[in-house]
Scaffold this active site. Structure first.
Site, PDB file in Angstrom:
ATOM      1  N   LYS A  10       0.830  -1.200   0.000  1.00 23.06           N
ATOM      2  CA  LYS A  10       0.000   0.000   0.000  1.00 23.06           C
ATOM      3  C   LYS A  10       0.872   1.261   0.000  1.00 23.06           C
ATOM      4  O   LYS A  10       2.072   1.194   0.282  1.00 23.06           O
ATOM      5  CB  LYS A  10      -0.941  -0.045   1.214  1.00 23.06           C
ATOM      6  CG  LYS A  10      -1.923  -1.224   1.171  1.00 23.06           C
ATOM      7  CD  LYS A  10      -2.894  -1.187   2.346  1.00 23.06           C
ATOM      8  CE  LYS A  10      -3.850  -2.373   2.293  1.00 23.06           C
ATOM      9  NZ  LYS A  10      -4.849  -2.328   3.397  1.00 23.06           N
ATOM     10  N   TYR A  50     -12.185  -3.412  -3.835  1.00 26.28           N
ATOM     11  CA  TYR A  50     -12.806  -3.451  -2.515  1.00 26.28           C
ATOM     12  C   TYR A  50     -14.332  -3.522  -2.625  1.00 26.28           C
ATOM     13  O   TYR A  50     -15.030  -2.932  -1.802  1.00 26.28           O
ATOM     14  CB  TYR A  50     -12.378  -2.234  -1.690  1.00 26.28           C
ATOM     15  CG  TYR A  50     -10.968  -2.336  -1.130  1.00 26.28           C
ATOM     16  CD1 TYR A  50     -10.599  -3.391  -0.300  1.00 26.28           C
ATOM     17  CD2 TYR A  50     -10.007  -1.368  -1.403  1.00 26.28           C
ATOM     18  CE1 TYR A  50      -9.309  -3.487   0.231  1.00 26.28           C
ATOM     19  CE2 TYR A  50      -8.718  -1.455  -0.878  1.00 26.28           C
ATOM     20  CZ  TYR A  50      -8.378  -2.517  -0.059  1.00 26.28           C
ATOM     21  OH  TYR A  50      -7.104  -2.606   0.478  1.00 26.28           O
ATOM     22  N   ASN A 113      -2.042  -0.090   7.222  1.00 30.31           N
ATOM     23  CA  ASN A 113      -1.567  -1.440   7.571  1.00 30.31           C
ATOM     24  C   ASN A 113      -0.705  -2.092   6.489  1.00 30.31           C
ATOM     25  O   ASN A 113      -0.540  -3.313   6.467  1.00 30.31           O
ATOM     26  CB  ASN A 113      -2.737  -2.329   8.012  1.00 30.31           C
ATOM     27  CG  ASN A 113      -3.755  -2.561   6.909  1.00 30.31           C
ATOM     28  OD1 ASN A 113      -3.575  -2.102   5.783  1.00 30.31           O
ATOM     29  ND2 ASN A 113      -4.822  -3.284   7.222  1.00 30.31           N
ATOM     30  N   HIS A 116      -1.870  -5.547   1.426  1.00 33.18           N
ATOM     31  CA  HIS A 116      -3.090  -6.316   1.141  1.00 33.18           C
ATOM     32  C   HIS A 116      -2.693  -7.697   0.648  1.00 33.18           C
ATOM     33  O   HIS A 116      -1.739  -7.833  -0.114  1.00 33.18           O
ATOM     34  CB  HIS A 116      -3.908  -5.635   0.034  1.00 33.18           C
ATOM     35  CG  HIS A 116      -4.989  -6.527  -0.522  1.00 33.18           C
ATOM     36  ND1 HIS A 116      -6.250  -6.605   0.038  1.00 33.18           N
ATOM     37  CD2 HIS A 116      -4.981  -7.410  -1.554  1.00 33.18           C
ATOM     38  CE1 HIS A 116      -6.965  -7.500  -0.638  1.00 33.18           C
ATOM     39  NE2 HIS A 116      -6.219  -8.007  -1.609  1.00 33.18           N
ATOM     40  N   GLU A 127      -9.054 -10.838  -7.940  1.00 30.29           N
ATOM     41  CA  GLU A 127      -8.211  -9.651  -7.741  1.00 30.29           C
ATOM     42  C   GLU A 127      -7.020  -9.628  -8.706  1.00 30.29           C
ATOM     43  O   GLU A 127      -6.644  -8.557  -9.192  1.00 30.29           O
ATOM     44  CB  GLU A 127      -7.715  -9.614  -6.290  1.00 30.29           C
ATOM     45  CG  GLU A 127      -8.853  -9.403  -5.293  1.00 30.29           C
ATOM     46  CD  GLU A 127      -8.412  -9.575  -3.843  1.00 30.29           C
ATOM     47  OE1 GLU A 127      -7.217  -9.863  -3.605  1.00 30.29           O
ATOM     48  OE2 GLU A 127      -9.265  -9.410  -2.952  1.00 30.29           O
TER      49      GLU A 127
HETATM   50  P1  DAT Z   1      -7.698  -7.164   5.051  1.00 28.82           P
HETATM   51  O1  DAT Z   1      -6.930  -6.039   4.405  1.00 28.82           O
HETATM   52  O2  DAT Z   1      -6.935  -7.739   6.216  1.00 28.82           O
HETATM   53  O3  DAT Z   1      -8.177  -8.215   4.077  1.00 28.82           O
HETATM   54  P2  DAT Z   1     -10.458  -6.220   5.116  1.00 28.82           P
HETATM   55  O4  DAT Z   1     -10.645  -6.851   3.791  1.00 28.82           O
HETATM   56  O5  DAT Z   1     -11.452  -6.533   6.172  1.00 28.82           O
HETATM   57  O6  DAT Z   1      -9.004  -6.513   5.712  1.00 28.82           O
HETATM   58  O7  DAT Z   1     -10.461  -4.628   4.942  1.00 28.82           O
HETATM   59  C1  DAT Z   1      -9.767  -4.023   3.875  1.00 28.82           C
HETATM   60  C2  DAT Z   1      -9.027  -2.829   4.396  1.00 28.82           C
HETATM   61  O8  DAT Z   1      -9.953  -1.858   4.832  1.00 28.82           O
HETATM   62  C3  DAT Z   1      -8.135  -3.104   5.600  1.00 28.82           C
HETATM   63  O9  DAT Z   1      -6.845  -3.547   5.228  1.00 28.82           O
HETATM   64  C4  DAT Z   1      -8.100  -1.778   6.290  1.00 28.82           C
HETATM   65  C5  DAT Z   1      -9.453  -1.184   5.995  1.00 28.82           C
HETATM   66  N1  DAT Z   1     -10.406  -1.443   7.080  1.00 28.82           N
HETATM   67  C6  DAT Z   1     -11.039  -2.597   7.360  1.00 28.82           C
HETATM   68  N2  DAT Z   1     -11.838  -2.476   8.427  1.00 28.82           N
HETATM   69  C7  DAT Z   1     -11.708  -1.194   8.833  1.00 28.82           C
HETATM   70  C8  DAT Z   1     -12.260  -0.429   9.898  1.00 28.82           C
HETATM   71  N3  DAT Z   1     -13.143  -0.956  10.759  1.00 28.82           N
HETATM   72  N4  DAT Z   1     -11.888   0.859   9.998  1.00 28.82           N
HETATM   73  C9  DAT Z   1     -11.004   1.425   9.144  1.00 28.82           C
HETATM   74  N5  DAT Z   1     -10.442   0.749   8.117  1.00 28.82           N
HETATM   75  C10 DAT Z   1     -10.777  -0.531   7.965  1.00 28.82           C
HETATM   76 MG    MG Z   2      -9.601  -8.179   2.622  1.00 30.14          MG
END
Ligand code: DAT
Ligand code: MG
Length: 151
Positions: A10, A50, A113, A116, A127
Site C-alpha cells: 500500500k 474493494y 496497515n 493487502h 483480484e
Molecule cells: P484485510 O486487508 O486484512 O483483508 P479487510 O478486507 O477486512 O481486511 O479490509 C480491507 C481494508 O480496509 C483493511 O486492510 C483496512 C481497511 N479497514 C477494514 N476495516 C476497517 C475499519 N473498521 N476501519 C477502518 N479501516 C478498515
Molecule cells: Mg480483505
C-alpha cells in the site's frame, strides 16, 4: 497445492521506504514473485478491488488512502500462497497483529496497515485479474524450488 495470491504494497509502505523489507519477508517465506508493477490506483479500481467494502463507513477513507500515492501490485506464487501471505501479513488491525508478522512488526493503525493479501483462492483469482493481464504473470522455474517445497 501451488497457488497465486494478489499482494498490494500500500502507499504507506512506499512512503515509509518499507517496500523492500515487506517484499523480503514474502521472499524469505519462499514465495515466488510472478508479477509486479508500480501503479497509482484510481476510483474504479478501488471500487472493484474493494467491492465487498464499498458500502462500509470506512470505504471513503480507505479509497482515498489507496489512491493517494503509488503502490506496488504483486502476484506471488507458492504452496498455499493465499494462506501463507495472510499469516505472514498478520491481522487486519495492526493493534491485534502478532509480533513476527509484517503488520505486527511494522504498523500500528488499521488505516495504515501496509499490505493487502487476497483472503481466499477465489478472491485471488478475481483480484489478480483486476491488476494483471494474463501475459503479465510469468510462469517460470526456480532452480531452488525443490529446496522450498517438497512436492
Ligand atoms: P484485510 O486487508 O486484512 O483483508 P479487510 O478486507 O477486512 O481486511 O479490509 C480491507 C481494508 O480496509 C483493511 O486492510 C483496512 C481497511 N479497514 C477494514 N476495516 C476497517 C475499519 N473498521 N476501519 C477502518 N479501516 C478498515
Ligand atoms: Mg480483505
Amino acid at each position: 497445492m501451488s497457488e497465486r495470491s494478489l499482494v498490494l504494497l500500500k502507499p504507506d509502505a512506499l512512503q515509509r521506504g518499507l517496500a523492500g523489507r515487506v517484499i523480503s519477508r514474502l521472499e524469505d517465506r519462499g514465495l515466488q514473485i510472478v508479477g509486479l508493477k508500480l501503479m497509482q490506483m484510481d476510483m474504479p479500481t478501488a471500487q472493484r478491488h474493494y467491492a465487498e467494502h464499498v458500502e462500509k463507513p470506512f470505504f471513503a477513507g480507505l479509497a482515498s488512502f489507496m489512491m493517494s500515492r503509488p503502490l506496488i501490485a504483486m502476484a506471488v506464487q507458492g504452496k498455499n500462497a493465499v494462506e501463507v501471505v495472510r499469516k505472514t501479513m498478520g491481522s487486519t488491525n495492526p493493534q491485534n497483529a502478532e509480533p513476527g508478522t509484517i503488520r505486527g512488526d511494522m504498523a500500528v493503525d488499521i488505516g495504515r496497515n501496509l499490505i493487502h493479501g487476497s483472503d481466499s483462492v477465489e478472491s485471488a483469482e478475481r483480484e489478480l485479474a483486476i491488476f494483471f493481464a494474463e501475459d503479465e504473470l510469468l510462469d517460470y522455474q526456480r532452480e531452488v524450488e525443490p529446496w522450498v517445497t517438497e512436492s
